[in-house]
Enzyme design. Structure first.
Site, mmCIF file in Angstrom:
data_model
loop_
_atom_site.group_PDB
_atom_site.id
_atom_site.type_symbol
_atom_site.label_atom_id
_atom_site.label_comp_id
_atom_site.label_asym_id
_atom_site.label_seq_id
_atom_site.Cartn_x
_atom_site.Cartn_y
_atom_site.Cartn_z
ATOM 1 N N GLU A 197 13.910 43.084 -5.314
ATOM 2 C CA GLU A 197 13.078 43.105 -4.066
ATOM 3 C C GLU A 197 13.738 43.882 -2.942
ATOM 4 O O GLU A 197 12.741 44.902 -1.938
ATOM 5 C CB GLU A 197 12.321 41.627 -3.867
ATOM 6 C CG GLU A 197 12.153 40.743 -4.486
ATOM 7 C CD GLU A 197 11.407 40.206 -3.984
ATOM 8 O OE1 GLU A 197 10.450 39.908 -3.193
ATOM 9 O OE2 GLU A 197 11.735 38.386 -4.675
ATOM 10 N N HIS A 213 27.481 37.474 -28.545
ATOM 11 C CA HIS A 213 26.743 37.088 -29.352
ATOM 12 C C HIS A 213 25.367 38.538 -30.124
ATOM 13 O O HIS A 213 25.204 39.054 -31.347
ATOM 14 C CB HIS A 213 26.113 36.555 -30.123
ATOM 15 C CG HIS A 213 27.921 34.960 -29.977
ATOM 16 N ND1 HIS A 213 28.123 34.600 -31.450
ATOM 17 C CD2 HIS A 213 27.690 34.890 -29.428
ATOM 18 C CE1 HIS A 213 28.779 33.966 -31.230
ATOM 19 N NE2 HIS A 213 28.905 34.014 -29.667
ATOM 20 N N LYS A 302 -1.929 39.931 -5.818
ATOM 21 C CA LYS A 302 -2.046 38.485 -5.203
ATOM 22 C C LYS A 302 -3.604 38.241 -4.666
ATOM 23 O O LYS A 302 -4.339 37.370 -5.055
ATOM 24 C CB LYS A 302 -1.234 37.353 -4.267
ATOM 25 C CG LYS A 302 0.136 37.004 -4.556
ATOM 26 C CD LYS A 302 0.854 36.718 -3.576
ATOM 27 C CE LYS A 302 2.225 36.098 -3.884
ATOM 28 N NZ LYS A 302 3.261 35.683 -3.408
#
Lengths: 305, 305
Positions: A197, A213, A302
């Site tokens: 951001e 791992h 949005k």
């Protein structure tokens, strides 16, 4: 408020004395929040484990949520659609619902809303979101809070090191990869999202001991290894993990830049590491010539959704 | 068994009828496992939500673990140090402890151990680890299991598309970034780790809708954008998230390669997506000329720890 002032407001937010009034007999907790408003729940879930805590960053409310659940909705704007959807469902299930927001629908929906000041970027309101969780469920003494404020002030006053580190990233157009040790996994994720951001670059995160791992293999032998810049947030809960960091470096030959938090208590350490990343990513934005406050891509999304 | 045979054994593993015998009145679940032995718990935690499920990939056992906890320890070797440490603590807390392993210390410690065949890479035993969880807590009808086996067989027979996709990665020495939608977040992580272990390259993952609140910004404007190859595991639980994928592409201009799972039930879809990634990363290993089975870096680390 400009972005430097936003950053400097974090130390004041640590004094925020908001708190919830949960019932005595809840047996699980859900903290709903997205992006900059979700990070407090993620960090808190590593600090507190008296009951299972889910950091919910999706629409779907788990089947187990009921009247034994403390459900805390966090949305800086108060209008985040995922949070409104899940909060609505949590209310139907009879959960004990609380909220933190600066206004919007959420504060209309939830009587027990802690109203926080508006005018910040959601991600700059982390102190306002995290402290009510800490005040209610953990409690730290005043000394620890005072020392946290001093540490943040110190970073506000002198962040030359973070500027130098930012220039090391921009020089080779490097890709930051941040590794966290418990309980700093979510802080590593916070750094990642601040690179997104503030600096507008891709960055990634993972954590010890899990990465030993899997990711340890390409850490040794991936192509384009020089393109990455690796950071480790060290000094966590288990000394064994600190040993793992050293052996991982030894085995892979990768350079892992260790960031050791200052402070005595977890409260100090977490806020120190958070603010360290704030300045690193802010300086990188300045060096790249991008506007750290620009979130127009999210706003456009949005609008079109 | 060579690696191709290991991959082909997945469809037989889906028929594994191992199951646990949990008490009737537990109120939370912890599934401990690292890396290839931890992925089953991560995937399961997105499929089941009658009680809170923690996928534990660290040493530390949460404070809430007690005699109301079902604690399932997964370690292919049976000797993973993080799992041995946490299982030991869970036993002290009075949790109901079960295990899955091919031998080692774990099967000596835990009476209720499901013993699974040895001789595989831990990450190739995912079916043996995931099916007992599904058989015990979810149950799918035989038809769904049969169709899952058919889908896996289809991928075993024809994985030319995965080979082509692998060649697109190697050509530009691209960095894969995999995005999951619920309930495929952990499958995206599985892909990431298969790139690590099989292909020996760094790869990363994130998930919708959370990434629309942060990573969407650099998806539009990061430097070195052409270096990345983005994948989205689509067709999840919420249609709203599929819409988000389309709008995210539109707003950022990033090319998100959508991988749509075949199958009707969640069981089929999840195993299909898993195996898709298995072949993609296996072909990439072959094209890179690296040995997909070589995990000597991890072995060296364990020796030095």
């Amino acid at each position: 408020m400009n972005f430097t002032e936003e950053l400097k407001s974090l130390k004041d937010q640590v004094s925020f004395d908001g708190r919830f009034e949960p019932p005595s007999d809840f047996n699980n907790m859900v903290i709903a929040g997205m992006g900059g408003s979700g990070i407090a729940g993620k960090i808190f879930s590593e600090m507190y484990d008296d009951v299972p805590v889910l950091s919910l960053d999706d629409y779907h409310v788990p089947g187990y949520v009921n009247d034994k659940t403390v459900f805390i909705a966090m949305s800086y704007s108060g209008n985040t659609e995922e949070v409104i959807t899940s909060t609505d469902e949590a209310l139907k299930r009879g959960a004990h619902v609380y909220a933190v927001s600066s206004g919007g629908k959420l504060s209309e929906m939830i009587k027990d809303t802690l109203e926080i000041p508006s005018g910040l970027q959601p991600r700059s309101s982390l102190g306002y979101m995290l402290m009510p969780l800490i005040n209610t469920f953990l409690q730290y003494d005043d000394d620890s809070v005072e020392r946290t404020i001093s540490l943040l002030d110190r970073l506000d006053t002198d962040n030359e090191m973070q500027k130098t580190m930012a220039s090391e990233i921009i020089d080779g157009e490097r890709i930051p990869v941040i590794y966290g040790l418990s309980p700093y996994r979510a802080v590593a994720y916070r750094w990642r999202t601040q690179f997104h951001e503030n600096s507008k670059i891709l960055a990634f995160s993972h954590y010890f001991p899990e990465l030993d791992h899997n990711e340890i293999i390409p850490l040794k032998s991936t192509y384009r290894k020089d393109l990455f810049k690796f950071y480790v947030l060290t000094g966590g809960r288990e000394e064994r993990n600190d040993r793992r960091v050293r052996v991982t470096e030894d085995v892979t030959g990768a350079e892992l830049r260790k960031i050791e938090p200052l402070g005595d208590t977890l409260l100090e350490k977490i806020f120190y590491l958070i603010h360290f990343g704030d300045y690193l990513t802010f300086h990188l934005a300045k060096l790249r010539g991008v506007d750290a406050t620009d979130v127009s891509t999210i706003e456009e999304l949005k609008k079109k959704l």
